[in-house]
Design a protein around this motif. Sequence first.
Motif, PDB file in Angstrom:
ATOM      1  N   GLU A   2     -35.620  19.168  43.403  1.00 54.18           N
ATOM      2  CA  GLU A   2     -35.300  18.896  41.997  1.00 54.18           C
ATOM      3  C   GLU A   2     -34.617  20.075  41.318  1.00 54.18           C
ATOM      4  OE1 GLU A   2     -38.696  17.859  39.506  1.00 54.18           O
ATOM      5  OE2 GLU A   2     -37.625  18.689  37.775  1.00 54.18           O
ATOM      6  N   GLU A  10     -33.132  22.988  27.624  1.00 52.06           N
ATOM      7  CA  GLU A  10     -33.584  21.602  27.393  1.00 52.06           C
ATOM      8  C   GLU A  10     -32.883  20.974  26.192  1.00 52.06           C
ATOM      9  OE1 GLU A  10     -37.738  20.700  29.000  1.00 52.06           O
ATOM     10  OE2 GLU A  10     -38.125  22.066  27.357  1.00 52.06           O
ATOM     11  N   GLU A  25     -43.351  24.565  28.465  1.00 49.60           N
ATOM     12  CA  GLU A  25     -42.012  23.964  28.348  1.00 49.60           C
ATOM     13  C   GLU A  25     -41.494  24.309  26.957  1.00 49.60           C
ATOM     14  OE1 GLU A  25     -42.217  19.654  28.439  1.00 49.60           O
ATOM     15  OE2 GLU A  25     -43.226  19.586  26.504  1.00 49.60           O
TER      16      GLU A  25
HETATM   17  N1  GAP Z   1     -39.806  19.270  29.175  1.00 46.83           N
HETATM   18  C1  GAP Z   1     -39.848  18.618  30.427  1.00 46.83           C
HETATM   19  C2  GAP Z   1     -40.193  19.489  31.544  1.00 46.83           C
HETATM   20  O1  GAP Z   1     -40.537  20.642  31.364  1.00 46.83           O
HETATM   21  P1  GAP Z   1     -40.321  19.560  34.167  1.00 46.83           P
HETATM   22  O2  GAP Z   1     -39.787  18.590  35.170  1.00 46.83           O
HETATM   23  O3  GAP Z   1     -41.721  19.986  34.284  1.00 46.83           O
HETATM   24  O4  GAP Z   1     -40.051  18.879  32.749  1.00 46.83           O
HETATM   25  C3  GAP Z   1     -38.019  20.735  33.866  1.00 46.83           C
HETATM   26  O5  GAP Z   1     -39.386  20.841  34.157  1.00 46.83           O
HETATM   27  C4  GAP Z   1     -37.186  21.656  34.742  1.00 46.83           C
HETATM   28  O6  GAP Z   1     -37.670  22.999  34.615  1.00 46.83           O
HETATM   29  C5  GAP Z   1     -37.275  21.361  36.241  1.00 46.83           C
HETATM   30  O7  GAP Z   1     -36.392  20.352  36.607  1.00 46.83           O
HETATM   31  C6  GAP Z   1     -36.874  22.697  36.826  1.00 46.83           C
HETATM   32  O8  GAP Z   1     -35.470  22.858  36.823  1.00 46.83           O
HETATM   33  C7  GAP Z   1     -37.496  23.683  35.847  1.00 46.83           C
HETATM   34  N2  GAP Z   1     -38.816  24.139  36.320  1.00 46.83           N
HETATM   35  C8  GAP Z   1     -40.010  23.576  36.117  1.00 46.83           C
HETATM   36  N3  GAP Z   1     -40.992  24.308  36.684  1.00 46.83           N
HETATM   37  C9  GAP Z   1     -40.405  25.364  37.264  1.00 46.83           C
HETATM   38  C10 GAP Z   1     -40.870  26.503  37.994  1.00 46.83           C
HETATM   39  N4  GAP Z   1     -42.162  26.701  38.213  1.00 46.83           N
HETATM   40  N5  GAP Z   1     -39.967  27.391  38.439  1.00 46.83           N
HETATM   41  C11 GAP Z   1     -38.643  27.222  38.200  1.00 46.83           C
HETATM   42  N6  GAP Z   1     -38.151  26.189  37.505  1.00 46.83           N
HETATM   43  C12 GAP Z   1     -38.998  25.264  37.039  1.00 46.83           C
END
Ligand code: GAP
Length: 544
Positions: free
Chosen positions: A364, A258, A207
Motif C-alpha cells: 500500500e 491527506e 493521523e
Molecule cells: N486518515 C486515514 C489514514 O491514516 P491509513 O491507511 O492508516 O489511513 C494512510 O494511512 C497512509 O499513511 C498509508 O497509505 C501510508 O501511505 C501512510 N502510513 C500509514 N502508516 C504508516 C507507517 N507506519 N509508516 C509509514 N507510512 C504509513
Amino acid sequence: MFIIKKERKGKDYYYLRQSIREDGKVKAKTLAYLGKTKKEAELKAKEYKSKTENKTMEEAKRKEITIDELANFCKRKGFIYPSADIYGGLAGFWDYGPIGAELKNNIKAQWWKHHVHGREDTVGIDGAIITNPKVWEASGHVENFTDIAVVCKKCKNKFKVDESELKDAICDKCGGEIESKGKFVPMFTTQVGPIEEDSTLAYLRPETAQLIFTNFKLVQDNARLKLPFGIAQIGKAFRNEIAPRNFIFRVRELEQMEIEYFIDPNKKDECPYEIEDIEIKLLSADMQEKNSGPELMKIKTALKNKIIQLPWHAYWLSSSLNWFKSLGANMENFRIRQHTKNEKSHYSTDTWDLEYKFPFGWKELQGIADRGTYDLAAHQEKCGKSMEIMDDASGKKVLPMVVAEPSFGVERAFLVFMNEAYASKGEDNVVLKLSPKIAPIKAAIFPLVKKDKTLVQIAKDIYKNLRKEWNVIYDESGSVGRRYARNDEVGTPFCITVDGDSEKKKDVTIRNRDNGEQKRIKIENLKDILRNLISGEISFNDLK
Ligand code: GAP
C-alpha cells in the motif's frame, strides 16, 4: 511484436503492432509508425525493438536493488540515517540528511502545489500534533484503532494481525505457529502539564485527518468554501507499530499528506471534473475472492463496468496516479486494489488502495477511502455543536460526507521516487534519475580548472545568481568526470561548466544527467533556461 501493412489511397503504410490483454480481451495495439516501404519498416522495427530491450534491461537493473541496498545508499549519500545513529538508532525512527531533507521538502511542495494551489476547491491547514484527547474518543481511535500483537513461537518474529484473521494466522516469515500477545492501541501517549496530578493524558496524533474534521466549520467559513471542496494537510503522525520494517516503509514517526474531500451526500454520483483515463493494473475485491487478476484496465472502463462504484473514486484514483506520473514515475509499477469486506476500516463503505511494486513486493502506498459522514457526525455528537453547513444550491443545511480521503505517507512517496530513480551505470556508478522538479540539488556549477581565477570568478557569480532561486552547489574539487559522477549519484539533473571559452563567448556548457549530453548556452539565458528545464516547460532536446 509484428509488422502490418495498411493500404490507403493506393499507398502502403507500415506499422508495428503488439497483442495485449486489456479489460480481459486480447487486442492488437499500434506501437509505432514504420514508414512507407518494407525495408524501411524492417529497419525501424529493429531499432524500436532494440530500444525497448535496452529500456527493459535498464528496468531490470533498476529492479535488482534490494531495500537494504537502498537504505545503505541513502545513508552513504546523506539522504536518510537511523535516528541518533551514534547511539545505535531507535527502531521505526529516521533522520533525514542534507540531501534527503531537500528531497522530502520537494516532494511535499510538489504535492501541495498539485493538490492545494493547483485546485480552486481546496485549501490547506496545519493542525497540532497533540490535541484534546476527546478528538480520539470521538473519532473511534481509542476504541477501534487496535491491533493484535502476535509472536511466532518458532522464530520469535513479532507482527500484528487483524482480529478477524487471528484464528488462521501463521508466522509471515517462517510459517510457524503464533501466540497472541493481546490487543494494543498503537497511539503514543504523553502527559500534558508538568505536575502529574494536574496533567492530562494525551495522544500524539496517529493521523492528520482528525484536525481537518475538528476545524471543519471554521475553515469552511474562513475560506468561504462551497460543496464540493477539499481540506488538505501535511504533517507528522505517530504510530507505535509493533514491527517497523522495510526501511522507511513502516515507521513509528511518519508524515502524512491527506485530503478530506467533502460533498453533499445527496450528490454522490455527481463528479463535475474530467476523469483522466489512465490505464492501470486493477485488482477488485471480487478478483481477490476468486484468486484472479489483476487486469490492465482503463479507469473509465472500470467505472462504466461498476467495478469502481463512484465517479469520485475514479477521479481521485486517477488524480493521485497523475501526480506520480507528472513526477516521472512509471505506471507499470503501480496498481489499484479494492479493499475486501474484512479489510475495510470501521468508517468506510468503499476503499481503494494505490499499491506500488516495492523491492519487497506489492504494498500500500495510499488509501482512498469513502468515510461517509462518520467523522463529522461523531464530532457533532461528542462536542454538541452542529457540523452542518448551508448548501447554497439547495438552500438547505447539510452534513457533508467525505467521498474520498486521499491519504498518503511522505515516506512511502520518498521510497517510490528513490526506487524509480535508482539506476546503475557501469560497475559502481549510480545515476539517480529523479525528476528535476523534486531533485534535491537543481544544478552544480564548476569552473573547469580551479587554479584559473577568471573561471572561478565567473562560476562563483553564476552560483550566487542561481542560488537566489534554487538549491544549487558550487564544486571545484577533483576532475570534472568525478564531479559529474558525484552529482549523478544524488540526482542533480544539470551540471554547468565554465571553461576557457566562457569569458570571451559569455557562455557555458550545460550537461544532462540522464544521457551525459552537453549543450552550450549563453550565461544571460541560463536562469530562464534552467527554470524551463526544471518545470518541464522545455526538454534538454529543445536546446540548440
Ligand atoms: N486518515 C486515514 C489514514 O491514516 P491509513 O491507511 O492508516 O489511513 C494512510 O494511512 C497512509 O499513511 C498509508 O497509505 C501510508 O501511505 C501512510 N502510513 C500509514 N502508516 C504508516 C507507517 N507506519 N509508516 C509509514 N507510512 C504509513
